[in-house]
Each structure stands twice: as structure tokens, then as C-alpha cells.
Scaffold this active site. Sequence first.
Site, PDB file in Angstrom:
ATOM      1  N   SER A 265       4.893   4.673   4.823  1.00 52.82           N
ATOM      2  CA  SER A 265       4.781   6.074   4.434  1.00 52.82           C
ATOM      3  C   SER A 265       4.464   6.196   2.944  1.00 52.82           C
ATOM      4  CB  SER A 265       6.095   6.816   4.721  1.00 52.82           C
ATOM      5  OG  SER A 265       7.113   6.368   3.830  1.00 52.82           O
ATOM      6  N   LYS A 266       4.097   7.401   2.540  1.00 49.25           N
ATOM      7  CA  LYS A 266       3.843   7.672   1.126  1.00 49.25           C
ATOM      8  C   LYS A 266       5.087   7.379   0.295  1.00 49.25           C
ATOM      9  CE  LYS A 266       2.862  11.496  -2.057  1.00 49.25           C
ATOM     10  NZ  LYS A 266       4.162  11.417  -2.740  1.00 49.25           N
ATOM     11  N   ARG A 267       6.242   7.654   0.867  1.00 46.66           N
ATOM     12  CA  ARG A 267       7.498   7.415   0.156  1.00 46.66           C
ATOM     13  C   ARG A 267       7.666   5.945  -0.216  1.00 46.66           C
ATOM     14  NH1 ARG A 267      10.293   9.554   3.708  1.00 46.66           N
ATOM     15  NH2 ARG A 267      10.177  11.689   2.949  1.00 46.66           N
ATOM     16  N   ASP A 270       5.538   5.312  -3.263  1.00 42.49           N
ATOM     17  CA  ASP A 270       6.177   5.868  -4.453  1.00 42.49           C
ATOM     18  C   ASP A 270       7.345   4.987  -4.898  1.00 42.49           C
ATOM     19  OD1 ASP A 270       4.414   7.970  -4.314  1.00 42.49           O
ATOM     20  OD2 ASP A 270       5.819   9.338  -3.317  1.00 42.49           O
TER      21      ASP A 270
END
Length: 508
Positions: A265-267, A270
Site C-alpha cells: 500500500s501507499k502507507r 511512506d
Amino acid sequence: MDKKVRVRFAPSPTGPLHIGGVRTALYNYLFAKKHGGDMLLRIEDTDSARFVPGAEDYIVEALNWLGIRIDEGIGAKDGSEEPYGPYRQSERKVIYRKYVDQLIEAGLAYIAFDTPAELEAQRKEIPNFQYDAKTRSMMNNSLTLSADEVTKRIENGDQYVVRIKIEPNEEIKVQDLIRGEVVINSSVLDDKVLFKSADELPTYHMANVVDDYLMKISHVIRGEEWLPSAPLHVLLYRYLGWEDVMPEFAHLPLLLKPDGNGKLSKRDGDRLGFPVFPLNWKDPKSGETVSGYREAGYFPEAVVNFLALLGWNPGTEQEIFSMQELIDLFSLDRVSKSGAKFDYEKGKWFNHKYLQNKPLEEVSDAFHHILVEKEIFEDSEKVQKVVGLVRERATFVSDLWEQASYFFVAPASYDEKTVKKRWKEDSPKQMFELIGVLESIEDFSVDNTESIVKAWVESKEYGLGVIMNAFRLAIVGEGKGPHMFDITSIIGKEETVNRLQKAVNVLG
């Protein structure tokens, strides 16, 4: 294969293209080109509530950057001129309605008027409620209402949906080119919504089946998350009378978190500091910008090579592939059934390899732009020499500045640890003597300068390591860099002497 291979990549324009979607597009492209087929780009924008401006252009730009060339549809010249267009589902409303009505007339679908509040009440009352053969008889639909009542409600403007009518206890078989035969009992399926009167658009399930049929898609290659929907799609092909020309299915394994379990995921990006999108994306609502591989300094060929091996095995030890080599070797029977851990450090390794193997002129041109941004203007010959000396230590073109700044700018300070280790009590005196040696040299080439300096060191019995350590500190500012006399030949005698003099003055 007895029919032309036609595949499609069909993303939704709801935001930036996830790297998992990029891999799906890549596998479609490799498969199509391997078999002399075509790849279509279709935009599945039936969910009007989630449409994000700019997302479609982003998808096209990302695929172009990666070298994934579209043969037909959006982004392929003028998609409207192609024989199976239009290629945006929102522009195909009239086409879908015909097939929705066909299912209703055949008794294979029905109209349902249940409001969101009524559905929520059922969910609260019935554990694990789903709209199916067991529950449809107590709902507000054309199976429980009279024909007159249904007509009246539609004429009054009541909103409704059209649901597929799935009969229970039937085994539905899905032939998957990666996973083999998958069998699902129809009792676990609900009567999915196929069409919504609110926006006069079909849902994904109806639209993608109709489009794939009309566009003569031969193979549907998509992510594993769509595998649970495959039985429904098989039923739709059967209900519409298209089972004999149904495309073959291949459901790709997920891209997994680098650490732990679950889908990437994008998380995760990050949290661990790596991109999960091909290009930078600025959210039109929040204004937030998320990083992309292009802007992070990755070469498109490196990203393609990296992604190709996440879930596919070429069957050899080879790791570096051109796009044509990937096309020649790609096959779905070597695609894994299990998910692939997203090893972002391996992605960096690929970029490093491509940086080393690219033509020196190409890398130097890219680095030249960085120098110009820093208002450093050097001739291309010098820049090429520098890049040739330091690129082995770089992963990205941007790393070249850190590795090579001292070729263009004298050090403003000296690394404290290196000073303590390499600048000895006699270093000022020795460096002052070295200045005199260097000033006497007319031919400042690598070999000549090295020969004269080494002869001087030997005659003085100073110890070559001691002199060269202090020499490097004075010229570079720390203990890194290529061969010292490669450096001095590039920066020249005058600059070399000036830096030595400055080091003697500053360090004492």
C-alpha cells in the site's frame, strides 16, 4: 492460439496508478507482444462518484514513460477512430443498456427498488446478509412486485438497480491459466448489481464483460483481487450467450508488503521511504503530492525490469533484461501463484546496474542538467570524464553530485574524522613541499604527475600512504574519491595547488 491475441489494461481513473497496476499493464503488454497481438487501454469510469480529474492523463503518461506502448484505445493516437471504441465506459451508456434489458427479458436479471436504508435494516436483522436466492423474495424487486407496480415506480422516477439472478447450488468452473481450474458454488455468490438508474451506468461487472466481448478480448490478465468476481463473469458470459467466445483468464499474484503480510500500500511506501506510484501525483482535492519512480531518479527500463521479476521467473539466473528480451521470454506458465514481496532495495539495485551500463554520454547529459541547476557550467568532455570515474558508486544520477562535487567546487570544510585520522603533525610541512613539486610539473597528465610525486615521496622517505591521505583530504575535503591523480588531472594544476595551500592555511 487459433485467434488473434487481444488484451486490455482497464484501470479506473480514481487516482494515481499503483505500482501493482503498472505490473498488470506490463504483463499484458509482454504477453500481447510475445504472441503478435494488440494491447488496448480502456478507462473503466462507471463509478462516477470516485472519478478524479487528471487520473486518466496520469495513466497514459505513466505507461508512455515506461515504454508500454498502447496499440488501441486511450493514448493510442485517436482512440475514437478505432473500430471498437469509444474506450471510456462513461461514453458507452447506450451499448450497455441493450444487454441489461436482454438479461431482464430472459429472466436472468431483475429490477430492485430497495433503498440504502432498507438494505441496512436487513443487514442489522440478518447476520451476514446478502441479496441472493434466500433473501430476494422478501425484498422490493420485480420478482416480488407486480409488473404494473414495477412500471409505475419506474415512471415515477424511483431509483433502482438491476441485479443478476443467480440460482443456488450450482458449481461454477473458472479455468485460470495460472491457477488451473477454480470451482465455486453459486450459493456463496450474491445477486450483484449490474446497472444503476441513478447515473444510467453499469457496474464494473456488467461493463467489463460486455466490453471484453465487443472488443474481442482474447485474454483477461488482471490482479488476484478480481479472482472472486470471475465466477460471476463466467455466469454473465453464459447468460448473454457468449460462453463459447469467452476470453481466457489469468489472475496475477499480489505485490506484498516488504515486511509483514498483506498487500502493498501507499502507507508502506511512506513508512519505509520508497515510491509506490510510477510518477509524482498531486491530489487535486488535498493538494498533497506523493512521490513517483520517475521523479525519484529511476530509469524506466530499471522499473520495468524490477517489476517483471516480481511474480514471474524466467527460468534462468539472468536478472538484467531489455524489454525485447522480456517479450521473447515471457509466459504465463512461469507466473507464480503466490504473492511477491516488494523488495524496494532490489529496485535500487536494478537502477544502479542500469546506471553503470547506460552509455556514458547519456548519463553525463543527465548529470549536466544537475550542474546547470547549480549554476555550474562545464564542458561536456570534463563532465563525461568525471561521470566515468564516479558512477560506479552511484545508484541514481542525483547521487553523482554527492560523489563528484569536489571536481567542480573546492571543499568548503574538512571532515573532522578524516582530519583526526589523516592530517598528521608533519602534514602542513609535507603539503607545502608537495606544492613546490606540483608547481614544477609542466605535463600534468595522470601518469606523469603520479610518477614525479611518487619519486619525491620515495626520496624523502615520507611514506606514500601518509602523503596521499593528507593530499586527498586537502583536495576532496574527506577520504573518498577515485584515484588521486585522475582527480588532479581533471581539476588542473592551478586548482590543485590552491586547494593544497588552503588546507595548509586552514588545518595548520
